[in-house]
Design a protein around this motif. Structure first.
Motif, PDB file in Angstrom:
ATOM      1  N   LEU A  26       0.954  -1.422  -0.094  1.00 32.33           N
ATOM      2  CA  LEU A  26       0.127  -0.286  -0.419  1.00 32.33           C
ATOM      3  C   LEU A  26       0.710   1.066  -0.190  1.00 32.33           C
ATOM      4  O   LEU A  26       1.471   1.362   1.173  1.00 32.33           O
ATOM      5  CB  LEU A  26      -0.915  -0.681   1.672  1.00 32.33           C
ATOM      6  N   ASP A  27       1.381   2.089  -1.032  1.00 33.42           N
ATOM      7  CA  ASP A  27       1.905   2.876  -1.386  1.00 33.42           C
ATOM      8  C   ASP A  27       1.168   4.033  -1.800  1.00 33.42           C
ATOM      9  O   ASP A  27       0.301   4.282  -3.499  1.00 33.42           O
ATOM     10  CB  ASP A  27       3.014   2.432  -2.145  1.00 33.42           C
ATOM     11  N   TYR A  28       1.195   5.433  -0.765  1.00 34.21           N
ATOM     12  CA  TYR A  28       0.708   6.033  -0.868  1.00 34.21           C
ATOM     13  C   TYR A  28       1.254   7.498  -0.905  1.00 34.21           C
ATOM     14  O   TYR A  28       1.925   7.824   0.359  1.00 34.21           O
ATOM     15  CB  TYR A  28      -1.031   6.747  -1.115  1.00 34.21           C
ATOM     16  N   TYR A  29       0.743   8.702  -1.699  1.00 38.78           N
ATOM     17  CA  TYR A  29       1.627   9.819  -1.951  1.00 38.78           C
ATOM     18  C   TYR A  29       0.516  10.988  -1.840  1.00 38.78           C
ATOM     19  O   TYR A  29       0.106  11.161  -2.709  1.00 38.78           O
ATOM     20  CB  TYR A  29       2.895  10.316  -2.446  1.00 38.78           C
ATOM     21  N   PHE A  30       0.808  11.998  -0.449  1.00 40.33           N
ATOM     22  CA  PHE A  30      -0.323  13.016  -1.084  1.00 40.33           C
ATOM     23  C   PHE A  30       0.602  14.243  -1.205  1.00 40.33           C
ATOM     24  O   PHE A  30       1.566  14.431  -0.219  1.00 40.33           O
ATOM     25  CB  PHE A  30      -0.956  13.283   0.389  1.00 40.33           C
ATOM     26  N   LYS A  31       0.644  15.343  -1.440  1.00 45.29           N
ATOM     27  CA  LYS A  31       1.578  16.241  -1.902  1.00 45.29           C
ATOM     28  C   LYS A  31       0.691  17.222  -2.154  1.00 45.29           C
ATOM     29  O   LYS A  31       0.402  17.889  -3.142  1.00 45.29           O
ATOM     30  CB  LYS A  31       2.685  16.226  -2.596  1.00 45.29           C
ATOM     31  N   ASP A  32       1.348  18.785  -1.601  1.00 47.79           N
ATOM     32  CA  ASP A  32       0.089  19.915  -1.728  1.00 47.79           C
ATOM     33  C   ASP A  32      -1.043  19.799  -1.703  1.00 47.79           C
ATOM     34  O   ASP A  32      -1.577  20.319  -2.923  1.00 47.79           O
ATOM     35  CB  ASP A  32       1.590  21.203  -2.804  1.00 47.79           C
ATOM     36  N   CYS A  33      -1.803  19.113  -0.658  1.00 47.72           N
ATOM     37  CA  CYS A  33      -3.212  18.812  -1.076  1.00 47.72           C
ATOM     38  C   CYS A  33      -4.364  19.411   0.112  1.00 47.72           C
ATOM     39  O   CYS A  33      -3.378  19.594   2.002  1.00 47.72           O
ATOM     40  CB  CYS A  33      -3.261  17.324  -1.047  1.00 47.72           C
ATOM     41  N   ILE A  34      -5.132  19.869  -0.161  1.00 45.69           N
ATOM     42  CA  ILE A  34      -6.204  19.646   1.012  1.00 45.69           C
ATOM     43  C   ILE A  34      -6.931  18.488   1.430  1.00 45.69           C
ATOM     44  O   ILE A  34      -7.830  18.213   1.030  1.00 45.69           O
ATOM     45  CB  ILE A  34      -7.347  20.687   0.843  1.00 45.69           C
ATOM     46  N   LEU A  35      -6.743  17.930   2.839  1.00 42.56           N
ATOM     47  CA  LEU A  35      -8.040  16.533   3.324  1.00 42.56           C
ATOM     48  C   LEU A  35      -8.313  16.857   4.555  1.00 42.56           C
ATOM     49  O   LEU A  35      -8.387  17.291   5.588  1.00 42.56           O
ATOM     50  CB  LEU A  35      -6.278  16.261   3.585  1.00 42.56           C
ATOM     51  N   ARG A  36      -9.494  16.221   4.179  1.00 44.24           N
ATOM     52  CA  ARG A  36     -10.265  16.356   5.305  1.00 44.24           C
ATOM     53  C   ARG A  36     -10.027  14.850   6.271  1.00 44.24           C
ATOM     54  O   ARG A  36     -11.686  14.318   5.700  1.00 44.24           O
ATOM     55  CB  ARG A  36     -11.991  16.457   5.002  1.00 44.24           C
ATOM     56  N   THR A  37      -9.019  14.587   6.492  1.00 43.93           N
ATOM     57  CA  THR A  37      -9.025  13.469   7.410  1.00 43.93           C
ATOM     58  C   THR A  37      -8.204  14.008   8.401  1.00 43.93           C
ATOM     59  O   THR A  37      -7.345  14.683   8.583  1.00 43.93           O
ATOM     60  CB  THR A  37      -8.408  12.474   6.708  1.00 43.93           C
ATOM     61  N   PRO A  38      -7.930  12.863   9.920  1.00 38.76           N
ATOM     62  CA  PRO A  38      -7.429  13.144  11.252  1.00 38.76           C
ATOM     63  C   PRO A  38      -5.636  13.285  10.577  1.00 38.76           C
ATOM     64  O   PRO A  38      -5.830  12.902   9.339  1.00 38.76           O
ATOM     65  CB  PRO A  38      -7.646  12.124  11.663  1.00 38.76           C
ATOM     66  N   LYS A  39      -5.129  14.283  10.899  1.00 37.83           N
ATOM     67  CA  LYS A  39      -3.722  14.496  11.330  1.00 37.83           C
ATOM     68  C   LYS A  39      -2.311  12.754  11.072  1.00 37.83           C
ATOM     69  O   LYS A  39      -2.807  12.708  11.569  1.00 37.83           O
ATOM     70  CB  LYS A  39      -2.776  16.067  11.446  1.00 37.83           C
ATOM     71  N   VAL A  40      -2.065  12.875  10.094  1.00 37.27           N
ATOM     72  CA  VAL A  40      -0.700  11.942   9.957  1.00 37.27           C
ATOM     73  C   VAL A  40       0.468  12.402  10.011  1.00 37.27           C
ATOM     74  O   VAL A  40       0.851  13.295   9.463  1.00 37.27           O
ATOM     75  CB  VAL A  40      -1.516  10.878   8.561  1.00 37.27           C
ATOM     76  N   ASP A  41       0.999  12.023  11.119  1.00 41.78           N
ATOM     77  CA  ASP A  41       2.551  12.199  10.916  1.00 41.78           C
ATOM     78  C   ASP A  41       3.272  11.478  10.354  1.00 41.78           C
ATOM     79  O   ASP A  41       4.141  10.132  11.250  1.00 41.78           O
ATOM     80  CB  ASP A  41       3.114  12.173  12.651  1.00 41.78           C
ATOM     81  N   ASP A  42       3.408  11.440   9.013  1.00 39.44           N
ATOM     82  CA  ASP A  42       4.226  10.758   8.422  1.00 39.44           C
ATOM     83  C   ASP A  42       4.610  12.013   7.410  1.00 39.44           C
ATOM     84  O   ASP A  42       4.528  12.379   6.461  1.00 39.44           O
ATOM     85  CB  ASP A  42       3.533   9.942   8.160  1.00 39.44           C
ATOM     86  N   GLU A  43       5.959  12.510   7.309  1.00 42.13           N
ATOM     87  CA  GLU A  43       6.880  13.715   6.840  1.00 42.13           C
ATOM     88  C   GLU A  43       6.506  12.975   5.252  1.00 42.13           C
ATOM     89  O   GLU A  43       7.408  14.233   4.273  1.00 42.13           O
ATOM     90  CB  GLU A  43       7.544  14.155   7.610  1.00 42.13           C
ATOM     91  N   GLU A  44       6.887  11.865   5.228  1.00 45.60           N
ATOM     92  CA  GLU A  44       7.585  11.632   3.884  1.00 45.60           C
ATOM     93  C   GLU A  44       6.360  10.996   3.068  1.00 45.60           C
ATOM     94  O   GLU A  44       6.414  11.353   1.499  1.00 45.60           O
ATOM     95  CB  GLU A  44       8.333  10.067   4.025  1.00 45.60           C
TER      96      GLU A  44
END
Length: 485
Positions: free
Chosen positions: A387-405
């Protein structure tokens, strides 16, 4: 015996009295010109209909509130059947055998009758809808004529019924095309929808793609895929705003290299379904398009390779974007879950991996929001799943995830922060009562100026130029004309 006789005589007198009253009241009809009928409406509007296609039935009531009985000497269609209107008056059909009329219709005082109206309009031979009008004329014994207007617009169309495409075929936008059943694009064949083409799908109709589909709209002339009902459920609610009006697009395993550009797909069941296939090959490129108001999923990806740029994917009962294995690349997309018809709506974005179906997902410059507190969900069926996923420069309605990668430069929407511009507050209009939504950004949205520039994506969903500080989502904010000054 004498007592029984008196009882029988009394009953007989009551019966006679009732008969006299009935004759004097119920059977009394006037020919006075001052006594008239009252109608529940003065006009029956059929909106726009396709010629030669029967409309749903409409009805109205005819009341007698005049104080005395009224008899209609004649009820008729003024123009006969030239316009295609069909009428039933109090159970009597105004057909050709009767000359499209009936006589001696009685409406007693404080009583009413019901009238039913349908329309099957003839072809008009033109490219544009043609206005049709007739009058249902009620002629009373007094000679007074009262009318109810019947009108609508008739539009000529080409009709497609269970079409099988075995060689390259192009549909143009010169005339509306109504689809019954399935358009089946066979392997090795390509169906091209040119700019300005509109396909009107009847219930459950859709396109099955084993070969290739190219929907080539332009910013000024979109392709439109929608249901075939042109009328309204209620005065404020067109059927075009109701979900589940038609089947959708189904891309089968052997179908690759499909392209959908500047295309408006709305009110389907599941709008786009991509079957499992070789994820090293591109299944579908979706660009500058809209998928909206679906009774199933918006885009359902089953172990396929799909790219979406500058797309609005919004308001689905199931997930707006559903990925079960495969490759998904989303950039400058607005994914909003504000489905209005059911509170059990699912996610804006859902992705799941299995050991046999890995997920490779990237979302860049995307606005992913909705009514729920958490509208994004990722899952896997076992620890061996990739399960490989990546989010960048987005607005997300979900609880904050501490994963800077995996999450880079994210604006997290907190549903508990009532002062924030979040959820539907990003957009111009979100009217749940009238089922109307406009997902262009309003001037207060934090999405404005927060996207990372992409030299390859210089335009937004509408073809507007993105500036040096582009906006997150598929629409670049444009100041409304009334506020420019």
């Amino acid at each position: 015996m004498n007592k029984l006789f008196h009882i029988l005589v009394g009953c007989l007198l009551v019966a006679i009295l009732c008969t006299v009253v009935a004759c004097t009241d119920d059977d009394s009809f006037t020919s006075s010109s001052s006594n008239r009928l009252t109608f529940s409406t003065d006009t029956i509007k059929m909106d726009t209909v396709f010629s030669q296609v029967p409309t749903p039935t409409k009805d109205f009531w005819v009341y007698n509130r005049s104080g005395d009985g009224l008899r209609c000497r004649n009820v008729r269609l003024r123009n006969g059947n030239q316009s295609g209107f069909r009428v039933n008056v109090d159970g009597v059909y105004l057909g050709s055998e009767s000359g499209y009329q009936t006589s001696d219709i009685e409406v007693r005082d404080k009583d009413s009758i019901r009238v039913f109206v349908e329309l099957t309009s003839p072809e008009n031979g033109g490219a544009d809808p043609e206005y049709l009008e007739d009058e249902l004329v009620f002629t009373l014994e007094s000679g007074v004529e009262q009318e109810v207007v019947l009108n609508g617009y008739s539009w000529d169309a080409d009709f497609v019924r269970n079409l099988v495409i075995t060689r390259d075929t192009t549909f143009t936008g010169t005339k509306p095309r109504v689809v019954y059943g399935t358009i089946d694009v066979k392997e090795g064949a390509t169906l091209t929808l040119s700019a300005g083409t509109t396909l009107y799908f009847h219930s459950y109709a859709g396109i099955d793609v084993h070969g290739k589909l190219l929907s080539l709209g332009t910013a000024d002339n979109n392709v439109t895929l929608r249901g075939d009902r042109l009328d309204r459920m209620f005065d404020y609610l067109p059927y075009d705003l109701i979900s589940g009006r038609w089947g959708g697009l189904h891309f089968y395993e052997e179908s690759y290299d499909n392209a959908i550009a500047y295309t408006d797909i709305h009110s389907a069941s599941t709008a786009i379904m991509c079957d499992s296939s070789d994820i090293s090959r591109r299944k579908l490129i979706l660009s500058s398009s809209t998928v909206h108001n679906c009774h199933g999923a918006g885009i359902s990806v089953l172990n396929s390779n799909v790219v979406a740029t500058n797309c609005q994917i919004t308001n689905c009962l199931l997930d707006c974007v559903y990925i079960f294995g495969g490759v998904g690349e989303f950039s400058y997309c607005t994914i909003g879950q504000f489905y209005p018809f059911d509170s059990n709506r699912q996610n804006a974005l859902y992705f799941c991996a299995t050991p046999d179906d890995p997920v490779l997902l990237s979302c860049v410059n995307c606005l992913i929001t909705g009514y729920g507190d958490d509208v994004i969900s990722g899952d896997y069926t076992s620890e061996e799943a990739v399960l490989d996923y990546y989010f960048k420069d987005c607005i997300l309605r979900t609880p904050k995830v501490d994963d800077e990668e995996r999450f880079v430069n994210i604006i997290w929407e907190d549903p508990k922060d009532t002062t924030a511009i979040a959820g539907y507050k990003h957009f111009r209009v979100a009217d749940i009562n009238k089922q109307y939504y406009d997902f262009h950004l309003n001037e207060k949205s934090p999405a404005i100026g927060k996207a990372s520039p992409d030299k390859e994506l210089l335009f937004d969903r509408d073809g507007n130029t993105r500036d040096e500080l582009p906006d997150i989502g598929c629409y670049e904010f444009i100041l409304p004309k009334e506020k420019e000054q």
